[in-house]
Every structure is written in structure tokens, then in C-alpha cells.
Design a protein around this motif. Structure first.
Motif, PDB file in Angstrom:
ATOM      1  N   LEU A 225      56.472 -22.845  -5.439  1.00 36.62           N
ATOM      2  CA  LEU A 225      55.783 -22.562  -4.188  1.00 36.62           C
ATOM      3  C   LEU A 225      54.344 -22.195  -4.520  1.00 36.62           C
ATOM      4  CD1 LEU A 225      58.906 -21.176  -4.052  1.00 36.62           C
ATOM      5  CD2 LEU A 225      58.231 -21.078  -1.661  1.00 36.62           C
ATOM      6  N   THR A 226      53.409 -22.975  -4.007  1.00 32.66           N
ATOM      7  CA  THR A 226      51.991 -22.794  -4.318  1.00 32.66           C
ATOM      8  C   THR A 226      51.220 -22.517  -3.036  1.00 32.66           C
ATOM      9  OG1 THR A 226      52.248 -24.405  -6.115  1.00 32.66           O
ATOM     10  CG2 THR A 226      50.004 -23.799  -5.487  1.00 32.66           C
ATOM     11  N   SER A 249      56.673 -27.258   3.361  1.00 29.88           N
ATOM     12  CA  SER A 249      55.625 -26.250   3.432  1.00 29.88           C
ATOM     13  C   SER A 249      56.128 -25.060   4.229  1.00 29.88           C
ATOM     14  CB  SER A 249      54.353 -26.820   4.066  1.00 29.88           C
ATOM     15  OG  SER A 249      54.592 -27.204   5.406  1.00 29.88           O
ATOM     16  N   LEU A 250      55.559 -23.897   3.915  1.00 31.53           N
ATOM     17  CA  LEU A 250      55.869 -22.656   4.613  1.00 31.53           C
ATOM     18  C   LEU A 250      54.547 -21.963   4.917  1.00 31.53           C
ATOM     19  CD1 LEU A 250      58.748 -21.405   2.266  1.00 31.53           C
ATOM     20  CD2 LEU A 250      59.048 -22.374   4.552  1.00 31.53           C
ATOM     21  N   GLY A 251      53.983 -22.264   6.044  1.00 31.86           N
ATOM     22  CA  GLY A 251      52.677 -21.706   6.367  1.00 31.86           C
ATOM     23  C   GLY A 251      51.640 -22.163   5.361  1.00 31.86           C
ATOM     24  N   SER A 252      51.076 -21.205   4.624  1.00 29.74           N
ATOM     25  CA  SER A 252      50.043 -21.537   3.644  1.00 29.74           C
ATOM     26  C   SER A 252      50.625 -21.892   2.285  1.00 29.74           C
ATOM     27  CB  SER A 252      49.084 -20.346   3.487  1.00 29.74           C
ATOM     28  OG  SER A 252      49.778 -19.199   3.016  1.00 29.74           O
ATOM     29  N   TRP A 253      51.948 -21.999   2.183  1.00 30.48           N
ATOM     30  CA  TRP A 253      52.608 -22.303   0.914  1.00 30.48           C
ATOM     31  C   TRP A 253      53.144 -23.735   0.919  1.00 30.48           C
ATOM     32  CZ3 TRP A 253      53.046 -18.781  -3.169  1.00 30.48           C
ATOM     33  CH2 TRP A 253      52.653 -17.470  -2.896  1.00 30.48           C
ATOM     34  N   LYS A 254      52.897 -24.434  -0.165  1.00 26.06           N
ATOM     35  CA  LYS A 254      53.468 -25.760  -0.380  1.00 26.06           C
ATOM     36  C   LYS A 254      54.717 -25.609  -1.243  1.00 26.06           C
ATOM     37  CE  LYS A 254      52.529 -30.256  -2.519  1.00 26.06           C
ATOM     38  NZ  LYS A 254      51.556 -31.060  -3.309  1.00 26.06           N
TER      39      LYS A 254
END
Length: 466
Positions: A225-226, A249-254
Motif C-alpha cells: 500500500l503506497t 485504491s483506498l483514498g490516497s493509498w494505492k
């Protein structure tokens, strides 16, 4: 009759004459050459060739898939050591049977010697093997899916710790009746593997590679998760890497799957659990020594009411894993289950260990929400409610929680009871603590409406809850 009537023994010097030229490279270790000589004397190939090309073979995707391996046979002096899906065999009797099966089995065939590394050569988590096979297809597949070739052979020359594997695809001799098309015989005590048919590296190698060295051979997928600001987290998750339920993706996380669903875990020099994938795949960005695991995400199944549960500590996390295995109904021997849980306990509680935090998601469909909460918990941005089964999100619905955990405690009790004296004491203590929390919760419920639970900040309340 073969020149060798008994099964070859690794790391022993063989003084017999080879039946054909060994063609061994000049820098091949004496222990490997001696062992290959023994195998050749037993199997009698027409020719011996060494796979020394470090470049991975290029094969069609469909040819990289191993055929279904036969059920593994665990040949150990301990009858309780059989693997989850295998069965036990007396090692002395099995060695005699294998010697008869492999006697002259490579006549008219070419023997390939494939030195290889499971994991990048020289990596902290990697293990070295030498596989002997009479199938060029198997040799090519090993080249395509492992780190095979001269570099692996040079690495083997620097250590006495390598796994000898012999795999023959030749048909059984007339009169050698078999109820199955082949077998895989694992010898955990001596560290070797013999296979007839297409089976071999497609089986669980942890009994022969793990031992007391703290290895965990898992079916977890490593997720990377980046964030947009450059931060990264690694989560070993019970999620299929190509599953439709894996969020991108999770909001600002890839979110990306680094591995293909086969992950080795072992504590690194700094005490943190590190992960690598033993086989080459489409995703190989692990680094030579793997990556540190920030968290583990297990699957609690759709019956779990809460979005996610965080374990109080590592020992409690193993109890949650026992609960998952008990509900899954996997068949296994007492010894194999007890050994599995004992290895997991050691991995997170050995001196200097810095175990990752463990979460349980309420079914794969809720993976996105669980991962979001997990990330916020790791960052200290989300609180949690101490409950009977673990730490829950602040907005968790606790209705029916006591009944569910009462049933789970009974399942765990049955699972540990089936292990008898083999059950780890730590898990018995964890089960007692779970039952005590259930009793205390019932007493509070009878006393009247409970006060609103106080959200936990992080580590201090994790300690208090346990």
C-alpha cells in the motif's frame, strides 16, 4: 540391478564409480557431486547434464502451472509429524520402497541436475536446493519459476544447508502396483524429498525447509500500500492476489499485490517478520532480503459481524487463527496442527521478536473497509473499542457478539482438546482469558445497560484489553 541398492544419503562421500560421466562443472561442491553420483548409480540414466544457465527459461504461461501434486507422505520418526493433507510413513520402510521404485528408473533417459534457489540467490529468506529430474519439461519449468543456474550452484558451495530433491517422471516398472499415479515423500528429519510423477515443488516444503529455523510457509498474499506522499505499508493478507474483491485504491493509498499467494515469513536480524515469495512470478519487486511486514490480515469469514478485529497481541492473534482453522474444518493430524501453532507462536514471541499487528476481516467483501481501518490504526489515527474477541472499530455493532464468541470459544476448545497433550500451553491460557472475558461481559450485561465503551488510543489500551 542398479549399482546402488539403497537410497542415496546427502552430505556423504560416495566412492563408487559413476555409471555414466557426471559432467560436473569444476566448481561443483563435492557433497553435491557425491550425492549426484549416488542418484545416478541408483537410477542409471543414459546421460547426465547440468542446468547452469542463470537466465530464466521463457515458457508459455500455461506450461508454468504445476500439475496437481500427489498427496505428500511425511516420513519421520515422529508419527504425529504428518502434514495437513498427507499421511505418515515409517522412514526406514519408505526408503527401502523408494529405492526399489527408483532402481533403474532413468534408463534410456537424460538426468538433469538443476541447482536452484527458492527466493533470490543469497537472500535472507531464500533456501537452496538441488533437484535431479529426468524430465526436460520439469527442468525448464524450474528455470522459469525459480532462481536456477550457476549462481545458485556457487551459493550452494558456500553452505552445507541445501535441500536434495529427486523427481522422476518415468512410469513405474511392471509389477510395482500403485493406487495413485505417483507420490511425494518428504523426509523432515534428514531434509530431502523424493517424488514420482509430476509432483515435487508444488507441495508444502515447510516440513523439510522449516524445522527449528522459524520459517512460516503461508498462503498469504503480500499487499503493498503506497500513499501519494511516498509512505508504504506491507500487509500479508488472506486475499487472492487476482481476486475481484481486492481494492485498487483506498483514498490516497494505492493497493497492489506483490506476490502470487505463496509467501514465506521469517524474523529478520532486527526482529521484524520479513516476507518473500519462494517462486519467480509476474511480481518480483521484493528485494533480495524480502520486505518487513507491517500487519497481517486474516479472513474471519462472512459470519464475523464486525468489519474487522485487531488482536490484543501476537499470542491472541494465533488464537484467532486457531478459531479460523476450527471453523474451516480442515483435517489434520494432532502433531501437524500443534507444530503449526507452535511455529507461529515462536515467530512472534522469540527473544528480540517485533511481531506485526494482526487483524481479522469480516469476509473478503469487506476488505476495503478493513484495510482502511488497519492503515489508520497503524498510523495512530483511529481508536478502537476493547471487546470480548479483540479490538473493534469505534462504531462496531456489538449486538450478538457474546453469543458468537461463546460458540467460537467452544470450537477453539474442541480444536485444542483434539490436540491433547500436544496443544501449546499458551493457547490454553489464551482460551481461558477469552472465556473469562465472556463471563465478565455477561455479568456486566445482567447488571444493567453498560456505560459507553472508551475508545482505545493504541498500544496502552491494547495492553489493558488483554
Amino acid at each position: 540391478m542398479s549399482a546402488l541398492a539403497t537410497l542415496p544419503t546427502p552430505n556423504c562421500i560416495y566412492v563408487g564409480l559413476p555409471v555414466v560421466p557426471l559432467n560436473a562443472p569444476a566448481d561443483a561442491p563435492m557433497a553435491v557431486v557425491s550425492w549426484v553420483s549416488q542418484v545416478a548409480a541408483l537410477t542409471e540414466p543414459d546421460e547426465i547434464r547440468w542446468w547452469l544457465d542463470d537466465r530464466p527459461a521463457s515458457l508459455p504461461i500455461e506450461s508454468l502451472v504445476e500439475a496437481s501434486a500427489p498427496l505428500p507422505l511425511t516420513c519421520s520418526i515422529d508419527p504425529t509429524a504428518a502434514g495437513d493433507q498427507g499421511s505418515w510413513r515409517d522412514p526406514a520402510l519408505m526408503r527401502r520402497s523408494i529405492a526399489e521404485d527408483f532402481s533403474g528408473c532413468m534408463r534410456g533417459r537424460t538426468m538433469w541436475i538443476v541447482p536452484l534457489s527458492l527466493g533470490p540467490v543469497g537472500g535472507w529468506l531464500s533456501r537452496l536446493c538441488v533437484e535431479v529430474t529426468d524430465s526436460i519439461e520439469v527442468a525448464r519449468r524450474l528455470s522459469a519459476t525459480t532462481w536456477a543456474g550457476a549462481r545458485a550452484l556457487r551459493a550452494i558451495a558456500t553452505t552445507a544447508r541445501w535441500l536434495p530433491v529427486v523427481r522422476s517422471a518415468s512410469p513405474f516398472a511392471a509389477g510395482r502396483h500403485r493406487t495413485a499415479p505417483g507420490y511425494v515423500a518428504q523426509f523432515p528429519d534428514s531434509g530431502e524429498l523424493w517424488a514420482r510423477g509430476d509432483g515435487g515443488l508444488a507441495v508444502d516444503l515447510s516440513p523439510v525447509l522449516g524445522g527449528d529455523e522459524g520459517w512460516l510457509d503461508t498462503s498469504l498474499t503480500l499487499l503493498r500500500l503506497t500513499s501519494t506522499d511516498g509512505r508504504s505499508r506491507h500487509v500479508a493478507a488472506a486475499i487472492a492476489p487476482d481476486g475481484l474483491l481486492l481494492p485498487r485504491s483506498l483514498g490516497s493509498w494505492k493497493v497492489s499485490a506483490v506476490g502470487s499467494g505463496r509467501t514465506w515469513l521469517r524474523a529478520g536480524a532486527d526482529g521484524r517478520l520479513r516476507a518473500t515469495e519462494p517462486l519467480r512470478g509476474a511480481n518480483t519487486d521484493w528485494g533480495r532480503d524480502g520486505v518487513a511486514v507491517d500487519a497481517i490480515l486474516l479472513d474471519g469469514g462472512a459470519g464475523q459481524q464486525a468489519l474487522a478485529i485487531e488482536a490484543f497481541d501476537w499470542e491472541h492473534a494465533v488464537l484467532l487463527a486457531v478459531a479460523g482453522a476450527a471453523s474451516g474444518g480442515r483435517a489434520a493430524t494432532r502433531g501437524s496442527l500443534a507444530d503449526r501453532w507452535a511455529r507461529w507462536l515462536r515467530a512472534g514471541t522469540s527473544p528480540g521478536a517485533r511481531a506485526p499487528r494482526v487483524f481479522v476481516v469480516g469476509g473478503p467483501a469487506r476488505a476495503a473497509g478493513a484495510l482502511t481501518w488497519l492503515l489508520r490504526r497503524l498510523a495512530g489515527e483511529a481508536g478502537a473499542v476493547p471487546a470480548v474477541g479483540g479490538l473493534l472499530p469505534e462504531d462496531a455493532d456489538l449486538r450478538g457478539d457474546l453469543e458468537r464468541w461463546t460458540a467460537i470459544a467452544d470450537d477453539i476448545g474442541d480444536a485444542l482438546g483434539a490436540l491433547g497433550v500436544c496443544a501449546p500451553d499458551v493457547l490454553e491460557q489464551q482460551l481461558w482469558s477469552l472465556r473469562e472475558r465472556i463471563v465478565q461481559a455477561r455479568l456486566r450485561h445482567r447488571a444493567g445497560p453498560p456505560a459507553a465503551p472508551r475508545p482505545s488510543s493504541d498500544s496502552q489500551d491494547r495492553k489493558d484489553a488483554s
